[in-house]
Write a protein that holds these residues in place. Sequence first.
Motif, mmCIF file in Angstrom:
data_model
loop_
_atom_site.group_PDB
_atom_site.id
_atom_site.type_symbol
_atom_site.label_atom_id
_atom_site.label_comp_id
_atom_site.label_asym_id
_atom_site.label_seq_id
_atom_site.Cartn_x
_atom_site.Cartn_y
_atom_site.Cartn_z
ATOM 1 N N VAL A 46 0.646 -1.188 -0.040
ATOM 2 C CA VAL A 46 0.064 0.032 0.035
ATOM 3 C C VAL A 46 0.836 1.144 -0.002
ATOM 4 C CG1 VAL A 46 -1.749 1.265 1.380
ATOM 5 C CG2 VAL A 46 -2.180 -1.045 1.210
ATOM 6 N N LEU A 47 1.983 1.305 0.764
ATOM 7 C CA LEU A 47 2.818 2.405 0.873
ATOM 8 C C LEU A 47 3.495 2.671 -0.500
ATOM 9 C CD1 LEU A 47 4.519 2.168 4.308
ATOM 10 C CD2 LEU A 47 3.366 4.346 3.278
ATOM 11 N N VAL A 48 3.843 1.446 -0.853
ATOM 12 C CA VAL A 48 4.700 1.774 -2.374
ATOM 13 C C VAL A 48 3.721 2.299 -3.523
ATOM 14 C CG1 VAL A 48 5.584 0.451 -4.290
ATOM 15 C CG2 VAL A 48 6.540 -0.040 -2.017
ATOM 16 N N VAL A 49 2.489 1.833 -3.591
ATOM 17 C CA VAL A 49 1.402 2.286 -4.437
ATOM 18 C C VAL A 49 1.181 3.782 -4.138
ATOM 19 C CG1 VAL A 49 -0.987 2.286 -5.087
ATOM 20 C CG2 VAL A 49 0.352 0.108 -4.776
ATOM 21 N N ASN A 50 0.861 3.918 -2.772
ATOM 22 C CA ASN A 50 0.638 5.355 -2.556
ATOM 23 C C ASN A 50 1.831 6.419 -3.075
ATOM 24 O OD1 ASN A 50 -0.663 7.430 -0.711
ATOM 25 N ND2 ASN A 50 1.130 7.526 -0.043
ATOM 26 N N GLU A 51 2.810 5.971 -2.819
ATOM 27 C CA GLU A 51 4.123 6.949 -3.107
ATOM 28 C C GLU A 51 4.240 7.011 -4.741
ATOM 29 O OE1 GLU A 51 5.234 8.872 -1.103
ATOM 30 O OE2 GLU A 51 4.473 7.922 0.527
ATOM 31 N N LEU A 52 4.195 5.900 -5.456
ATOM 32 C CA LEU A 52 4.338 5.924 -6.876
ATOM 33 C C LEU A 52 3.229 6.617 -7.477
ATOM 34 C CD1 LEU A 52 5.840 2.574 -7.576
ATOM 35 C CD2 LEU A 52 7.135 4.576 -7.230
ATOM 36 N N ALA A 53 1.941 6.324 -7.075
ATOM 37 C CA ALA A 53 0.638 6.792 -7.683
ATOM 38 C C ALA A 53 0.543 8.503 -7.681
ATOM 39 C CB ALA A 53 -0.554 6.269 -7.209
ATOM 40 N N THR A 54 1.143 8.783 -6.274
ATOM 41 C CA THR A 54 1.163 10.142 -5.926
ATOM 42 C C THR A 54 2.157 10.978 -7.020
ATOM 43 O OG1 THR A 54 0.558 9.696 -3.596
ATOM 44 C CG2 THR A 54 1.586 11.742 -4.140
ATOM 45 N N ASP A 55 3.112 10.311 -7.111
ATOM 46 C CA ASP A 55 4.317 10.944 -7.915
ATOM 47 C C ASP A 55 3.580 11.123 -9.442
ATOM 48 O OD1 ASP A 55 6.960 11.795 -8.477
ATOM 49 O OD2 ASP A 55 6.861 10.220 -10.182
ATOM 50 N N ALA A 56 2.868 10.092 -9.949
ATOM 51 C CA ALA A 56 2.255 10.072 -11.147
ATOM 52 C C ALA A 56 1.270 11.190 -11.239
ATOM 53 C CB ALA A 56 1.790 8.583 -11.642
ATOM 54 N N VAL A 57 0.383 11.362 -10.318
ATOM 55 C CA VAL A 57 -0.768 12.340 -10.167
ATOM 56 C C VAL A 57 -0.189 13.810 -9.969
ATOM 57 C CG1 VAL A 57 -2.534 13.315 -8.879
ATOM 58 C CG2 VAL A 57 -2.525 10.665 -9.148
ATOM 59 N N ARG A 58 1.048 14.097 -9.350
ATOM 60 C CA ARG A 58 1.566 15.050 -9.073
ATOM 61 C C ARG A 58 2.437 15.786 -10.393
ATOM 62 N NH1 ARG A 58 4.696 16.219 -3.877
ATOM 63 N NH2 ARG A 58 4.033 18.234 -4.385
ATOM 64 N N HIS A 59 2.947 14.756 -11.203
ATOM 65 C CA HIS A 59 4.108 15.122 -11.900
ATOM 66 C C HIS A 59 3.633 14.610 -13.486
ATOM 67 C CE1 HIS A 59 6.338 16.767 -8.651
ATOM 68 N NE2 HIS A 59 6.290 15.764 -7.936
ATOM 69 N N GLY A 60 2.767 13.880 -13.318
ATOM 70 C CA GLY A 60 2.565 13.154 -14.618
ATOM 71 C C GLY A 60 1.462 13.821 -15.512
ATOM 72 N N SER A 61 1.184 13.303 -16.566
ATOM 73 C CA SER A 61 -0.028 13.611 -17.257
ATOM 74 C C SER A 61 -0.754 12.469 -17.817
ATOM 75 C CB SER A 61 0.571 14.378 -18.480
ATOM 76 O OG SER A 61 1.277 13.698 -19.310
ATOM 77 N N GLY A 62 -2.136 12.679 -18.368
ATOM 78 C CA GLY A 62 -2.751 11.435 -18.671
ATOM 79 C C GLY A 62 -3.415 10.759 -17.626
ATOM 80 N N ARG A 63 -3.787 9.630 -17.553
ATOM 81 C CA ARG A 63 -4.570 8.970 -16.814
ATOM 82 C C ARG A 63 -3.675 7.852 -16.240
ATOM 83 N NH1 ARG A 63 -10.813 6.872 -17.510
ATOM 84 N NH2 ARG A 63 -10.984 6.328 -15.593
ATOM 85 N N PRO A 64 -3.074 7.857 -15.133
ATOM 86 C CA PRO A 64 -2.416 6.523 -14.440
ATOM 87 C C PRO A 64 -2.950 5.253 -14.424
ATOM 88 C CG PRO A 64 -1.988 8.635 -13.167
ATOM 89 C CD PRO A 64 -3.031 9.028 -14.184
ATOM 90 N N PHE A 65 -2.291 4.199 -14.508
ATOM 91 C CA PHE A 65 -2.868 2.969 -13.981
ATOM 92 C C PHE A 65 -1.851 2.328 -13.215
ATOM 93 C CE2 PHE A 65 -4.405 3.784 -18.384
ATOM 94 C CZ PHE A 65 -5.525 3.047 -18.398
ATOM 95 N N VAL A 66 -2.466 1.420 -12.369
ATOM 96 C CA VAL A 66 -1.610 0.552 -11.126
ATOM 97 C C VAL A 66 -1.705 -0.710 -11.817
ATOM 98 C CG1 VAL A 66 -1.563 0.087 -9.022
ATOM 99 C CG2 VAL A 66 -2.387 2.303 -9.609
ATOM 100 N N ARG A 67 -0.677 -1.458 -12.074
ATOM 101 C CA ARG A 67 -0.697 -2.880 -12.263
ATOM 102 C C ARG A 67 -0.008 -3.749 -10.966
ATOM 103 N NH1 ARG A 67 2.939 -6.150 -15.586
ATOM 104 N NH2 ARG A 67 1.851 -8.043 -16.103
ATOM 105 N N ILE A 68 -0.759 -4.807 -10.567
ATOM 106 C CA ILE A 68 0.024 -5.632 -9.582
ATOM 107 C C ILE A 68 -0.014 -7.119 -10.143
ATOM 108 C CG2 ILE A 68 -0.301 -6.486 -7.366
ATOM 109 C CD1 ILE A 68 -1.341 -3.606 -6.504
#
Length: 119
Positions: A46-68
């Motif tokens: 959960v922590l890893v997903v939180n950090e990586l998804a937050t980075d994508a939302v704050r600095h990315g563009s488009g619609r991020p996907f999470v794949r596990i």
Amino acid sequence: MATSSLTEAVFSLPELDRRGGVALARDFARRASAVCGYLGCLEDVVLVVNELATDAVRHGSGRPFVRIVGGRDRLLVEIIDTALPRLRGWGMQLVTTLGKSWGVTVRAGQRVVWCELTA
């Protein structure tokens, strides 16, 4: 990934409520890692997903996907978006500490930040 049974789950963060989508991504990570039968610490996932998804939302563009993708012993977390990497700060130190390995690759023109966790 050398496990006997693998499960894959994919989640797309909402387009309109990207920050609220990070909370949904955390919930998704908790459920997906449990479905995979992962024996490691689910809160680390959960922590890893939180950090990586937050980075994508704050600095990315488009619609991020999470794949596990994972099984009992190993779990691969990927965050897929269209941004250039901006991977620094306390969040990435958490990812480095919690994961066995992590990196960034480009797949089909999209940035994929991945982290492998082991039980």
